[in-house]
Motif scaffolding. Structure first.
Motif, PDB file in Angstrom:
ATOM      1  N   GLU A 231      -3.846   7.503   5.886  1.00 14.07           N
ATOM      2  CA  GLU A 231      -4.009   7.729   4.042  1.00 14.07           C
ATOM      3  C   GLU A 231      -3.747   5.680   4.174  1.00 14.07           C
ATOM      4  OE1 GLU A 231      -2.083  11.523   2.647  1.00 14.07           O
ATOM      5  OE2 GLU A 231      -1.463  10.263   3.209  1.00 14.07           O
ATOM      6  N   LEU A 232      -3.179   4.923   5.235  1.00 14.07           N
ATOM      7  CA  LEU A 232      -2.641   3.850   4.991  1.00 14.07           C
ATOM      8  C   LEU A 232      -4.185   3.153   5.048  1.00 14.07           C
ATOM      9  CD1 LEU A 232       1.090   3.332   5.843  1.00 14.07           C
ATOM     10  CD2 LEU A 232       0.078   3.175   3.459  1.00 14.07           C
ATOM     11  N   ALA A 233      -5.120   3.542   6.390  1.00 10.90           N
ATOM     12  CA  ALA A 233      -5.555   2.676   7.125  1.00 10.90           C
ATOM     13  C   ALA A 233      -6.595   3.343   6.192  1.00 10.90           C
ATOM     14  CB  ALA A 233      -6.164   3.608   8.200  1.00 10.90           C
TER      15      ALA A 233
ATOM     16  N   ASP B 170       0.792   7.384  -6.192  1.00  7.45           N
ATOM     17  CA  ASP B 170      -0.176   7.851  -6.460  1.00  7.45           C
ATOM     18  C   ASP B 170      -0.154   9.947  -6.008  1.00  7.45           C
ATOM     19  OD1 ASP B 170      -1.121   5.880  -7.978  1.00  7.45           O
ATOM     20  OD2 ASP B 170      -2.266   5.221  -6.222  1.00  7.45           O
ATOM     21  N   LEU B 171       0.526   9.975  -4.733  1.00  5.91           N
ATOM     22  CA  LEU B 171       0.357  10.758  -4.365  1.00  5.91           C
ATOM     23  C   LEU B 171       1.772  11.783  -4.100  1.00  5.91           C
ATOM     24  CD1 LEU B 171      -0.917  10.085  -0.824  1.00  5.91           C
ATOM     25  CD2 LEU B 171      -2.346  11.334  -2.397  1.00  5.91           C
TER      26      LEU B 171
ATOM     27  N   ALA C  38       0.915  -1.174  -0.166  1.00  2.58           N
ATOM     28  CA  ALA C  38      -0.368   0.014   0.000  1.00  2.58           C
ATOM     29  C   ALA C  38       1.349   1.402   0.101  1.00  2.58           C
ATOM     30  CB  ALA C  38      -0.974  -0.148   0.957  1.00  2.58           C
ATOM     31  N   GLY C  39       1.856   1.034   1.134  1.00  2.00           N
ATOM     32  CA  GLY C  39       3.182   2.529   0.334  1.00  2.00           C
ATOM     33  C   GLY C  39       3.889   2.542  -0.797  1.00  2.00           C
TER      34      GLY C  39
END
Length: 289
Positions: A168-170, A159-160, A152-153
């Protein structure tokens, strides 16, 4: 194909007594190439299904399947050769996966055995790394969460165009923020560096130095400073003569005889007074703690 007796045509009297009739000798099994193994494996599985489980022929046929397909284990283990692990260890745990695949394989489904076995072998090797590679033991739930957080990171960072925050990860993983924070802390237990390893250089310490040199340690004078602060109100509560006796004994480092002469007391009286004063202070310190 190497010059070995056929699995189905080998004469019984040509094989050692420990080898069931119709099966290759151990030396022949180890000499079989991967291509030959792919051809012989279905034949052995047919024979395995027809034999009573637990019998000597069943056990030997199963062993032949393991020996012939060890190349699958070596193939899978080579995918992890970049890891800090011995190849022999990976082959051992991968063989466990191969045996599980042999016991669970159903030829009637029409799936090639190699395609069925590889996920079992790779799964055992990955489980080996998951259970042994962590420098600090953490729950399996957090070990698995580490992988999700890493993926996810990377995705969110792309993307960011920056590192994602725990919130944001959550949101991306549909987890509670507290659980993500716990997983991020757990990631620190995956690897450990030696205290003698060189630290990264920065502007404050351009020379780097060992990690141990930058770690904080308990100041030996800290406890003394705490005791002094705790003693202040206890000393203020003493009588003037008692404070003077303590000053002469511990400040001026005078003997009991010298204190007795200075105060016009006997040495025995000074000794008793010191014992009483110190006992009172000690009791007060214990009450403070």
């Amino acid at each position: 194909m190497p010059q070995t007796e056929s699995v189905t045509d080998a004469p019984a009297d040509a094989l050692p007594g420990t080898v069931p009739a119709g099966l290759p000798r151990p030396a022949d099994v180890r000499a079989i190439t991967p291509q030959d193994a792919r051809e012989l494996t279905p034949v052995l599985f047919e024979r395995l299904a027809a034999l009573p489980e637990g019998g000597p022929e069943h056990q030997y046929t199963r062993t032949c399947l393991v020996e012939m397909n060890l190349s699958l284990v070596h193939y899978a283990a080579r995918r992890f050769r970049g890891r800090a692990a011995d190849m022999e260890d990976m082959v051992q745990v991968g063989t466990v996966g191969l045996i599980k695949a042999i016991d669970r394989f159903e030829p009637a489904r029409g799936v090639r055995f190699s395609a069925f076995a590889i996920p079992y072998v790779v799964g055992e090797i990955k489980r080996f790394f998951r259970d042994t590679s962590w420098a600090v033991h953490v729950p399996r739930r957090l070990q698995e969460l580490r992988i999700d957080l890493a993926r996810a990171g990377e995705r969110l960072a792309h993307d960011l165009n920056r590192a994602p925050t725990p919130s944001e990860l959550a949101q991306y993983l549909e987890l509670d923020r507290e659980e993500v924070v716990e997983g991020l802390y757990a990631c620190n237990g995956y690897s450990a560096d030696s205290l003698d390893a060189p630290a990264e250089e920065d502007e404050a310490r351009p020379s780097g130095g060992a990690v141990a040199a930058r770690l904080g340690h308990e100041d030996p004078g800290l406890e003394k400073a705490e005791n002094v602060q705790a003693l202040k109100p206890l000393l203020e509560g003493l009588e003037e003569r008692d404070r003077r006796i303590l000053h002469l004994r511990f400040g001026e480092e005078m003997t009991q005889t010298q204190i007795a002469t200075a105060l016009g007391l006997s040495q025995m009286q000074v000794s008793r007074l010191l014992t009483r004063i110190l006992a009172s202070l000690r009791a007060g310190m214990l009450e403070e703690n």
